[in-house]
Design an enzyme around this catalytic site. Sequence first.
Site, mmCIF file in Angstrom:
data_model
loop_
_atom_site.group_PDB
_atom_site.id
_atom_site.type_symbol
_atom_site.label_atom_id
_atom_site.label_comp_id
_atom_site.label_asym_id
_atom_site.label_seq_id
_atom_site.Cartn_x
_atom_site.Cartn_y
_atom_site.Cartn_z
ATOM 1 N N GLU A 136 67.500 45.301 38.886
ATOM 2 C CA GLU A 136 67.487 43.892 38.875
ATOM 3 C C GLU A 136 68.045 43.353 37.493
ATOM 4 O O GLU A 136 68.566 42.012 37.864
ATOM 5 C CB GLU A 136 65.861 43.788 38.553
ATOM 6 C CG GLU A 136 65.039 44.242 39.869
ATOM 7 C CD GLU A 136 65.357 43.324 40.876
ATOM 8 O OE1 GLU A 136 65.524 42.359 40.832
ATOM 9 O OE2 GLU A 136 64.715 43.965 42.029
ATOM 10 N N SER A 170 3.416 52.976 52.309
ATOM 11 C CA SER A 170 2.632 53.856 51.565
ATOM 12 C C SER A 170 3.402 53.867 50.134
ATOM 13 O O SER A 170 2.590 54.655 49.324
ATOM 14 C CB SER A 170 2.444 55.138 52.242
ATOM 15 O OG SER A 170 1.515 54.879 53.245
#
Length: 689
Positions: A97, A368
């Site tokens: 690049e 319960s």
Amino acid sequence: MSTSHSSSAKSAKGRRRWLIFCYTLGIFLLLGAGSAASTLGYLYFSDLPVSDMQQASELLDREGKPISLLSSERAMERHVSIEEISPSLVQATIATEDRKFYQHWGLDVEGIGRAMLVNLESFSTRQGASTLTQQLARNLYLTHERTWKRKVKEALFALQLEMKYSKDEILAMYLNQIYYGHGAYGIESASRMYFGKSAKELTLAESSMLAGIPKGPTYYSPWMNMKNAKDRQNIVLQNMVTTGYITQQQADQAYQVTLPFKSKESRSESTLIAPYFRDYVRKELLALGLTEEELETGGLRVYTTLDSRAQQAAEAAVGKNIPAEGDLQAALVSIDPRSGDIKAMVGGKNYRDNQYNRVLATTRQPGSSFKPFVYLTALEDKVITAATQFKSEPTAFNYDEGRKTYKPSNYGDKYYGDINLRQAIAASDNIYAVNTIMEVGAERVIEMANRLGIETEMKPLPSLALGTFPVRPLDMARAYAVLSNEGREVKPRAVLAVTDSRGRKLYEAPEAEEKQVVDASTSYVLTNLMESVFETGGTGNRVSSTLKRPVAGKTGTTDMDSWIVGYTPELSTAVWVGYDKGKNISTMDSHLSAPIFAEYTEKALESVPPKLFPMPDDVVSVYIDPSTGLLAGEGCPAKKMETFILGTEPTEYCGAHPSDQPDKDKVKDAPLEQEKKSWWQHFKRWWTG
């Protein structure tokens, strides 16, 4: 004479013109230099604009390892320093690049000159000469339109970046924001997505492959077109040879490597680690005063309480026991009772299909599993003890000053006659629970539930004992954590600390504060009784072979809900199974919560040695006759050891058997024998398992 004079006049005029030209040129040069100096000075002292680049905030587990991102936009984005990136990736990027990256000041003057000639010839802006710094400036602050105005701005921002940041910082910013395709922004995310490893671990072959993708993330994607990707990789490797980073032999060897790509399908899975917990943390952060914008783009690092091993165990347990097809759902939340830290959270079986977090649901009846709060209240008020007996039989209870009647029944219409508290808890007897709430008062039970951290609305009715009012699974885990923590309450928390993108601390959780809300002795006695749920005859007995450590808990079943809430000294966990929309669960469905709990608990605590619940000094264990609830003598054939708060234990012997005689020595030694027995039971369970 006149000729000589004329020649001299011309010469003087020529010198004057030359001087004027030189002065003029000098003035223009000075003005240009001054203008350039002013421009550079302005760029140096002025701030760069706010970046348009979205830096996603990251979630980390309790060990500082990445979990997921808070951003809802970018699928994958993790930022790392230049030291956390493989040198071969850095070299591959520079060679491809911007080969002069470490020499220029942000602009490639020669390249700009060549590009200008090409563009002037065609009267366009087709040719570019962007350095890495210019590309970064464009990505951070500008659009990608091809205009001279944008090019000038790009150059100025590039110069400004070079003034304010080092080369390594600029390169790190570039590598952290560039797009590598398939939702991955930045080299760390790309590395994990394609190869399942950190950017620091990338090989030359892997680096050269990734460095070639940004030029065309779709065209050069190895998942989309391997030939294009390999051709591009070869170009990158040859660029590295040209720049002297590697030899031709190294390039050839790297090109021949068969790369271990992850499957494309696995990418989406990796972005959804603990998604329900992530959403929960987002709400917590907003409550702390952070904004949505900060969470989305602020680059925050959020350190959480999540235990990755426990989370994996929770997700595995739910995934194994809840069918992928169909509407049956499940939720699990697990808390460290000692700190309040949320260790694991599963809000449903499939986050992609349904993001509703059932851990926070306020519509589910606990059944319960609510009964322990009734018994805890009664034990604290000394209304009952472990030896207290009620008759398990169809019973009509009058309340509201006799104006109303409540007629509960047991599951399957199964009744047990005279039973004590341990038997009632193990068998989940409804008649015993309602008898208890009638003795202690429903208002007191609500007050106890509130003390334990249950915040949902409840009414003082006899049915409260059977868990008929909805409670969040998170609140159930929080309440049971008090029992595990010797009666001390610690508020749940998910966030430990938050730092900004520069590492500055924005928030740090205060030290966990413990509050004694129940006496340790009362908590221990109930815990000891609730261990019976996982023993022979208990409703959780079917998973007893899976559990290799002391565990206390309680199951709960309604027409539409299956629960189990349980705890060890290290974890308090609530599991719910059911349907979202008013659909009754089958008997088979109701049996799924217990194995989820057992498998999760053992896996989450795999590396933790089994521990007993600590017994307070003001707790005693004595032998009783289960049929009478009185002290057992030598001749009692069915005597059982039972645990009591000091001063509440029976003082009379049953005398029901001819050979019954007070056995004071055995009573005195009962606590020691109980401890030995408990250790042996748990060791045997572990050994035979």
